[in-house]
Design a protein around this motif. Structure first.
Motif, PDB file in Angstrom:
ATOM      1  N   ASN A  84       6.818  -1.669   9.510  1.00  0.00           N
ATOM      2  CA  ASN A  84       6.942  -0.826  10.445  1.00  0.00           C
ATOM      3  C   ASN A  84       7.091   0.909   9.602  1.00  0.00           C
ATOM      4  O   ASN A  84       6.789   1.517   9.712  1.00  0.00           O
ATOM      5  N   ALA A  85       8.364   0.607   8.552  1.00  0.00           N
ATOM      6  CA  ALA A  85       8.477   2.311   8.323  1.00  0.00           C
ATOM      7  C   ALA A  85       7.876   2.497   7.533  1.00  0.00           C
ATOM      8  O   ALA A  85       7.340   4.038   7.527  1.00  0.00           O
ATOM      9  N   MET A  86       6.712   2.097   6.950  1.00  0.00           N
ATOM     10  CA  MET A  86       5.796   2.201   6.044  1.00  0.00           C
ATOM     11  C   MET A  86       4.478   3.502   6.929  1.00  0.00           C
ATOM     12  O   MET A  86       3.907   4.092   7.298  1.00  0.00           O
ATOM     13  N   ARG A  87       3.901   2.204   8.025  1.00  0.00           N
ATOM     14  CA  ARG A  87       3.300   2.527   8.921  1.00  0.00           C
ATOM     15  C   ARG A  87       3.943   4.006  10.117  1.00  0.00           C
ATOM     16  O   ARG A  87       3.141   4.540   9.512  1.00  0.00           O
ATOM     17  N   LYS A  88       4.732   4.476  10.043  1.00  0.00           N
ATOM     18  CA  LYS A  88       5.427   5.145  10.435  1.00  0.00           C
ATOM     19  C   LYS A  88       4.900   6.465  10.170  1.00  0.00           C
ATOM     20  O   LYS A  88       5.000   7.072  10.807  1.00  0.00           O
ATOM     21  N   ALA A  89       5.093   6.067   8.434  1.00  0.00           N
ATOM     22  CA  ALA A  89       6.224   7.213   7.120  1.00  0.00           C
ATOM     23  C   ALA A  89       4.536   7.936   7.357  1.00  0.00           C
ATOM     24  O   ALA A  89       4.828   9.159   7.875  1.00  0.00           O
ATOM     25  N   ILE A  90       3.623   7.016   7.832  1.00  0.00           N
ATOM     26  CA  ILE A  90       1.926   7.462   7.507  1.00  0.00           C
ATOM     27  C   ILE A  90       1.790   8.365   8.981  1.00  0.00           C
ATOM     28  O   ILE A  90       1.106   9.262   8.243  1.00  0.00           O
ATOM     29  N   SER A  91       2.215   7.809   9.798  1.00  0.00           N
ATOM     30  CA  SER A  91       2.228   9.078  10.626  1.00  0.00           C
ATOM     31  C   SER A  91       2.530   9.612  10.968  1.00  0.00           C
ATOM     32  O   SER A  91       2.273  11.108  10.927  1.00  0.00           O
ATOM     33  N   VAL A  92       3.964   9.557  10.515  1.00  0.00           N
ATOM     34  CA  VAL A  92       4.585  10.902  10.860  1.00  0.00           C
ATOM     35  C   VAL A  92       4.599  12.321  10.026  1.00  0.00           C
ATOM     36  O   VAL A  92       4.592  13.584  10.162  1.00  0.00           O
ATOM     37  N   PHE A  93       3.990  11.281   8.623  1.00  0.00           N
ATOM     38  CA  PHE A  93       4.276  12.800   7.199  1.00  0.00           C
ATOM     39  C   PHE A  93       2.553  12.894   7.475  1.00  0.00           C
ATOM     40  O   PHE A  93       2.735  13.214   5.853  1.00  0.00           O
ATOM     41  N   LYS A  94       1.979  12.793   7.959  1.00  0.00           N
ATOM     42  CA  LYS A  94       0.677  13.258   8.491  1.00  0.00           C
ATOM     43  C   LYS A  94      -0.305  12.387   6.364  1.00  0.00           C
ATOM     44  O   LYS A  94      -0.990  13.324   6.513  1.00  0.00           O
ATOM     45  N   GLY A  95      -0.306  11.537   6.422  1.00  0.00           N
ATOM     46  CA  GLY A  95      -0.673  10.841   5.553  1.00  0.00           C
ATOM     47  C   GLY A  95      -2.109  10.508   6.006  1.00  0.00           C
ATOM     48  O   GLY A  95      -2.578   9.798   6.892  1.00  0.00           O
ATOM     49  N   THR A  96      -3.011   9.798   4.715  1.00  0.00           N
ATOM     50  CA  THR A  96      -4.188   9.659   4.362  1.00  0.00           C
ATOM     51  C   THR A  96      -4.280   8.106   4.216  1.00  0.00           C
ATOM     52  O   THR A  96      -3.578   7.691   2.944  1.00  0.00           O
ATOM     53  N   ALA A  97      -4.994   7.319   4.570  1.00  0.00           N
ATOM     54  CA  ALA A  97      -4.354   5.682   3.941  1.00  0.00           C
ATOM     55  C   ALA A  97      -5.558   5.047   4.786  1.00  0.00           C
ATOM     56  O   ALA A  97      -6.288   4.749   5.370  1.00  0.00           O
ATOM     57  N   THR A  98      -5.740   3.481   3.817  1.00  0.00           N
ATOM     58  CA  THR A  98      -6.900   2.870   4.039  1.00  0.00           C
ATOM     59  C   THR A  98      -5.814   1.250   3.663  1.00  0.00           C
ATOM     60  O   THR A  98      -5.743   1.283   2.797  1.00  0.00           O
ATOM     61  N   VAL A  99      -5.607   1.105   4.999  1.00  0.00           N
ATOM     62  CA  VAL A  99      -4.589  -0.637   5.411  1.00  0.00           C
ATOM     63  C   VAL A  99      -5.442  -1.945   5.678  1.00  0.00           C
ATOM     64  O   VAL A  99      -6.077  -1.234   6.803  1.00  0.00           O
ATOM     65  N   ASN A 100      -5.410  -2.837   5.201  1.00  0.00           N
ATOM     66  CA  ASN A 100      -5.236  -3.615   5.637  1.00  0.00           C
ATOM     67  C   ASN A 100      -4.242  -4.345   6.378  1.00  0.00           C
ATOM     68  O   ASN A 100      -3.356  -5.292   5.764  1.00  0.00           O
ATOM     69  N   ARG A 101      -4.462  -5.075   7.392  1.00  0.00           N
ATOM     70  CA  ARG A 101      -3.410  -5.291   7.644  1.00  0.00           C
ATOM     71  C   ARG A 101      -4.323  -7.231   7.824  1.00  0.00           C
ATOM     72  O   ARG A 101      -5.306  -7.389   8.678  1.00  0.00           O
ATOM     73  N   ILE A 102      -3.554  -7.922   7.294  1.00  0.00           N
ATOM     74  CA  ILE A 102      -4.338  -9.172   7.160  1.00  0.00           C
ATOM     75  C   ILE A 102      -3.621 -10.680   7.761  1.00  0.00           C
ATOM     76  O   ILE A 102      -2.244 -10.834   7.882  1.00  0.00           O
ATOM     77  N   TYR A 103      -4.439 -11.369   8.565  1.00  0.00           N
ATOM     78  CA  TYR A 103      -3.562 -12.324   9.430  1.00  0.00           C
ATOM     79  C   TYR A 103      -4.790 -13.871   8.981  1.00  0.00           C
ATOM     80  O   TYR A 103      -5.610 -13.762   7.672  1.00  0.00           O
ATOM     81  N   SER A 104      -4.932 -14.931   9.666  1.00  0.00           N
ATOM     82  CA  SER A 104      -4.312 -16.592   8.886  1.00  0.00           C
ATOM     83  C   SER A 104      -6.748 -16.128   8.962  1.00  0.00           C
ATOM     84  O   SER A 104      -7.176 -16.038   8.117  1.00  0.00           O
TER      85      SER A 104
END
Length: 196
Positions: A84-104
């Motif tokens: 959650n901290a990284m997700r918020k940081a990317i949003s608040v500090f206007k980052g660029t990212a490709t993120v995989n949220r992995i489920y079963s």
């Protein structure tokens, strides 16, 4: 509800000023995480962010480039607080990212640009499906409006050409024919520009 197994940052990039980097450090401290800051060569800084419960950590190396600090990152995170901290940081500090949220049974792929989610894709073992895609509605409306103005202008040019051709068929004087031909040539050039 499906339980997330991990979050994988395939690519993430933060570009911060010196002041923003200080705010970033304070932000991470405010997420109830352990934080160690190390100053490296050339003024580069490395932040070791650690989840206090599960002892999971990520290392963020900010390389100093003139007036900015740039961090490019790939990592895999399991603990929710760190995720959650990284997700918020990317949003608040206007980052660029490709993120995989992995489920079963599937993976949700989030594409961030300047801190905003631009696209979400659901990926299973045999298919991909776009769940969300940001549409730039204002720019699309402006382009549509401009294209309609061009279409209107083209219709007006065709009408003017028709009128000049009718006038040319009725005229016998050489000077008037020459003037009409020049106006027709100018309209033909305008038409070519608009249709291109």
């Amino acid at each position: 509800m499906a339980k997330r197994l991990a979050t994988e940052y395939v690519f993430a990039k933060l570009q911060l000023s010196h002041e923003e980097l200080s705010k970033f450090i304070l932000f991470m401290e405010g997420q109830q995480l352990q934080l160690h800051v190390m100053v490296l060569e050339n003024g580069n800084q490395q932040l070791v962010v650690q989840d206090t419960i599960g002892k999971e950590e990520i290392r963020l190396t900010f390389e100093r480039n003139a007036h900015t600090y740039v961090c490019e990152l790939t990592c895999r995170i399991v603990k929710p607080k760190l995720t959650n901290a990284m997700r918020k940081a990317i949003s608040v500090f206007k980052g660029t990212a490709t993120v995989n949220r992995i489920y079963s049974h599937y993976t949700m792929i989030y594409h961030y640009k300047e801190g905003f989610v631009r696209k979400i894709v659901e990926q299973t073992s045999n298919s991909e499906r776009i769940i969300f895609e940001h549409k730039d509605i204002l720019n699309n409306l402006e382009r549509t409006y401009e294209s309609r103005l061009v279409e209107r202008e083209i219709r007006l040019i065709y009408t003017a050409i028709d009128e000049l051709l009718d006038l040319r068929n009725q005229t016998t004087q050489q000077k008037e024919l020459h003037d009409i031909d020049q106006r027709l040539s100018a309209l033909q050039h305008k038409l070519f520009v608009f249709e291109a």
